[in-house]
Design an enzyme around this catalytic site. Structure first.
Site, PDB file in Angstrom:
ATOM      1  N   ARG A  49       0.827  -1.215   0.000  1.00 38.41           N
ATOM      2  CA  ARG A  49       0.000   0.000   0.000  1.00 38.41           C
ATOM      3  C   ARG A  49       0.861   1.265   0.000  1.00 38.41           C
ATOM      4  NH1 ARG A  49      -4.331  -1.215   4.546  1.00 38.41           N
ATOM      5  NH2 ARG A  49      -2.377  -2.016   5.358  1.00 38.41           N
ATOM      6  N   ASP A 183       3.572 -24.077   4.913  1.00 38.60           N
ATOM      7  CA  ASP A 183       3.784 -24.357   6.328  1.00 38.60           C
ATOM      8  C   ASP A 183       5.299 -24.441   6.439  1.00 38.60           C
ATOM      9  OD1 ASP A 183       4.410 -25.684   8.747  1.00 38.60           O
ATOM     10  OD2 ASP A 183       2.334 -26.355   8.872  1.00 38.60           O
ATOM     11  N   HIS A 184       5.916 -23.433   7.015  1.00 40.70           N
ATOM     12  CA  HIS A 184       7.382 -23.372   6.899  1.00 40.70           C
ATOM     13  C   HIS A 184       8.073 -24.521   7.632  1.00 40.70           C
ATOM     14  CE1 HIS A 184       7.273 -21.325  10.820  1.00 40.70           C
ATOM     15  NE2 HIS A 184       8.575 -21.537  10.915  1.00 40.70           N
ATOM     16  N   GLU A 222       9.295 -22.188  22.595  1.00 43.67           N
ATOM     17  CA  GLU A 222       9.962 -20.937  22.207  1.00 43.67           C
ATOM     18  C   GLU A 222      10.272 -20.127  23.441  1.00 43.67           C
ATOM     19  OE1 GLU A 222       8.539 -18.838  18.557  1.00 43.67           O
ATOM     20  OE2 GLU A 222       6.696 -19.857  19.100  1.00 43.67           O
ATOM     21  N   HIS A 246       1.823 -26.489  12.130  1.00 41.87           N
ATOM     22  CA  HIS A 246       3.150 -27.102  12.282  1.00 41.87           C
ATOM     23  C   HIS A 246       3.126 -28.433  13.055  1.00 41.87           C
ATOM     24  CE1 HIS A 246       3.999 -23.165  10.912  1.00 41.87           C
ATOM     25  NE2 HIS A 246       4.086 -22.566  12.080  1.00 41.87           N
ATOM     26  N   LYS A 346       4.965 -20.335  24.140  1.00 43.37           N
ATOM     27  CA  LYS A 346       5.830 -19.148  24.109  1.00 43.37           C
ATOM     28  C   LYS A 346       6.444 -18.980  25.498  1.00 43.37           C
ATOM     29  CE  LYS A 346       4.319 -17.245  20.079  1.00 43.37           C
ATOM     30  NZ  LYS A 346       5.233 -17.250  18.954  1.00 43.37           N
TER      31      LYS A 346
END
Ligand code: BG6
Length: 496
Positions: A49, A183-184, A222, A246, A346
């Site tokens: 944008r 999906d990495h 994480e 994942h 997390k």
């Protein structure tokens, strides 16, 4: 078509001013270019944008390459790479934008002598995915002599219903085999290695079932918190952010049957069967099978960190989970009775993604009484940050009659990893080669949403708040009970 011809393409990146493009896409494209996987015959059109121009985009791409630590001394190569980039300020709702894009693509195809292959990469706010896909179609951007592919980032919907709507919208414009749902995790080296370990080793393949495996544990923890993504995370939580995609992808790779061949269709079909066999979790069993929790303040890397509800853009009364642990059961002949324990969160003690396959113990443990008891054999798949496998066996302690665990380790060393492509690089390459194996098929997406929706609906019905865990720990102790009830416990991935 040969590889060179395949890799000729225009990449149109929706959301090129965003974080994902900068952190992942530009460095990955550059790496492919350095390796020659992308020849001089490509163009990248960045869309956003913002009122940027070509020069501004090129400056950002240069920064991205430098920040990713990629060969700062290769100025000339970077310059010739950047010559393939241009920028268009784009309004996804305006037909003139699509007309302009069409002209830009055609002019780039002419300039770089391209054969009309086009990749449309959606790296932006998901609410526009459907609309963009349809506009690409209706404005004739798919009318080309080459192939067209649509790459879609997560989240693919926020539940089954919204995912279906999105899927119908994009399917009106693109066929299933033109859609690449990223999906990495499927691009990670060791996630891809799961199949090789399982299907290319006579010492594992025959044991991979409920006769020999006691349980499988998948952890993806994480240290980071929500990192300024409070607004997104509030609606997503760990269940949608990590489990729906994942974690369930890893479970299906671990539990799938041997495919007839290593083709996209055969592999996907086996993975889909696993997801179909997942036992539904509902109101009746949710409390016995799923634990959800939120991090409270604590210490990470010797620094005090706030709790989730103190994070920016987070409701102080939020019920959003930042941690999920669950016991999944796969109701088929191969896996009946074998729990797959999963956990993700997390602000945990370590950044670690690991799979621990625990084998059943010997039927008669000869060493139990007299000598130190033996433990089960384990296969540990280290996905990140280390990559490799460890096999834990029982051996004799040197100079004693006692037994001791013996660790056979294979970890990729740093030299092996220097040239290891990043997940995104691999996936981009697969996409231009037309290999969709490591992308999620719609059936996988819809089946995983069914499981996730059932859990989140069950949570909605209860008035219980999520549990809490201190930031910097491995989650609430209630997650231990999930396993203890079956006589198991979490393997301490933080020390493995
Ligand atoms: C993303 C999630 O899909 O995966 C993030 O949206 C999460 O919240 C990330 O941090 C984890 O990826 P990785 O590769 O660091 O394990």
């Amino acid at each position: 078509m040969n590889d060179r011809k395949q890799s000729e393409a225009v990449f149109v990146i929706f959301g090129s001013t965003g974080d994902l493009a900068k952190r992942k896409l530009f460095p990955s494209l550059y790496n492919l270019y350095l390796k020659g996987s992308l020849t001089e015959k490509f163009a990248v059109i960045g869309l956003g944008r913002r009122e940027w121009d070509d020069e501004k985009l090129k400056t950002v791409v240069r920064e991205a390459i430098t920040e990713a630590g990629q060969q700062m001394d290769r100025e000339e190569q970077i310059d010739s790479f950047l010559a393939h980039f241009s920028y268009l300020s784009f309004d996804v709702t305006n037909k003139h934008s699509y007309e302009e894009l069409k002209e830009e693509m055609e002019s780039k195809e002419e300039r770089f002598h391209l054969s009309g292959n086009r990749v449309f990469y959606m790296a932006m706010a998901p609410e526009f995915f459907g609309q963009i896909a349809q506009s690409i179609h209706s404005h004739g951007l798919k009318e080309t002599n080459g192939w067209t592919r649509l790459v879609i980032e997560k989240p693919f919907g926020t539940d089954l219903q919204t995912a279906k709507v999105l899927n119908n919208e994009i399917r009106e414009a693109f066929a299933e085999d033109e859609i690449y749902r990223i999906d990495h995790y499927l691009g990670k080296e060791m996630v891809q290695n799961i199949q090789v370990i399982r299907f290319a080793n006579a010492m594992f393949a025959p044991l991979w079932n409920n006769r020999h495996i006691s349980n499988i544990q998948v952890t993806s923890s994480e240290k980071l918190g929500v990192e300024g993504r409070g607004g997104y995370y509030e609606k997503s939580g760990a269940l949608r952010d990590m489990v729906q995609n994942h974690i369930l992808q890893m479970v299906s790779l671990l539990a799938m049957d041997v495919p007839l061949q290593l083709t996209t269709d055969e592999i996907r079909s086996e993975k889909i069967k696993v997801l179909r066999a997942l036992r539904l979790i509902d109101q009746q069993n949710v409390n016995d099978t799923v634990v959800r929790a939120q991090y409270d303040e604590g210490t990470i890397n010797r620094t005090e960190v706030p709790g989730y509800i103190q994070e920016e853009n987070v409701d102080p009364n939020s019920n959003t989970e930042t941690y999920v642990a669950a016991k999944l059961m796969i109701d088929n002949h191969v896996w009946a009775g074998v729990p797959f324990y999963i956990r993700t969160g997390k602000r945990m003690a370590v950044k670690s993604t690991k799979v621990v396959v625990e084998f059943k113990e010997m039927p008669l443990n000869l060493y139990a009484k007299e000598h130190k008891a033996t433990g089960p054999n384990l296969l540990i798949i280290h996905i990140q940050p280390d990559e490799g496998i460890t096999i834990v066996l029982n051996g004799k302690k040197i100079g004693s009659a006692d037994t001791t665990p013996v660790h056979l380790e294979y970890r990729h060393d740093s030299e092996d990893r220097i040239n290891t492509p990043e997940a995104y690089e691999r996936l981009l390459y697969d996409c231009i080669m037309g290999d969709a194996t490591n992308f999620a098929h719609w059936d996988e997406v819809s089946l995983s949403w069914s499981l996730v929706d059932a859990i989140s609906n069950a949570w909605k019905e209860t008035d219980q708040k999520p549990l809490t865990y201190k930031a910097g720990t491995m989650g609430p102790k209630e997650a231990d009970k999930l396993l203890a009830i079956d006589g198991h416990s979490w393997w301490p991935v933080e020390h493995m």
